[in-house]
Motif scaffolding. Structure first.
Motif, PDB file in Angstrom:
ATOM      1  N   ARG A  35       0.671   6.389   0.092  1.00 48.56           N
ATOM      2  CA  ARG A  35       1.104   7.318   1.356  1.00 48.56           C
ATOM      3  C   ARG A  35       2.493   6.530   1.886  1.00 48.56           C
ATOM      4  N   LEU A  36       2.654   5.174   1.976  1.00 46.36           N
ATOM      5  CA  LEU A  36       3.702   4.606   2.242  1.00 46.36           C
ATOM      6  C   LEU A  36       4.958   4.961   1.415  1.00 46.36           C
ATOM      7  N   ILE A  37       4.636   5.096   0.037  1.00 42.76           N
ATOM      8  CA  ILE A  37       5.676   5.403  -0.811  1.00 42.76           C
ATOM      9  C   ILE A  37       6.317   6.774  -0.599  1.00 42.76           C
ATOM     10  N   TYR A  38       5.296   7.741  -0.263  1.00 44.36           N
ATOM     11  CA  TYR A  38       5.857   9.198  -0.227  1.00 44.36           C
ATOM     12  C   TYR A  38       5.821   9.517   1.264  1.00 44.36           C
TER      13      TYR A  38
END
Length: 50
Positions: A47-50
């Motif tokens: 979720r942090l990446i997207y």
């Protein structure tokens, strides 16, 4: 049924299928919890990446 639910169900069955003794069941439960924690952390990272 979601992919995550199916994976959890398969994991549960695989871990507990041969767990006949109390110690084996406790070890399977501990392993399941470790996997659940790891998957939760991976989900956060994704979720942090997207």
């Amino acid at each position: 049924m979601s992919i995550e639910s199916r994976l959890r169900e398969k994991l549960w069955k695989a871990l507990f299928a041969g767990a006949g003794m109390a110690g084996e069941r406790l070890a399977a439960e501990a392993a399941q919890e470790r996997v659940r924690e790891h998957l939760t952390e991976l989900g956060r990272q994704i979720r942090l990446i997207y």
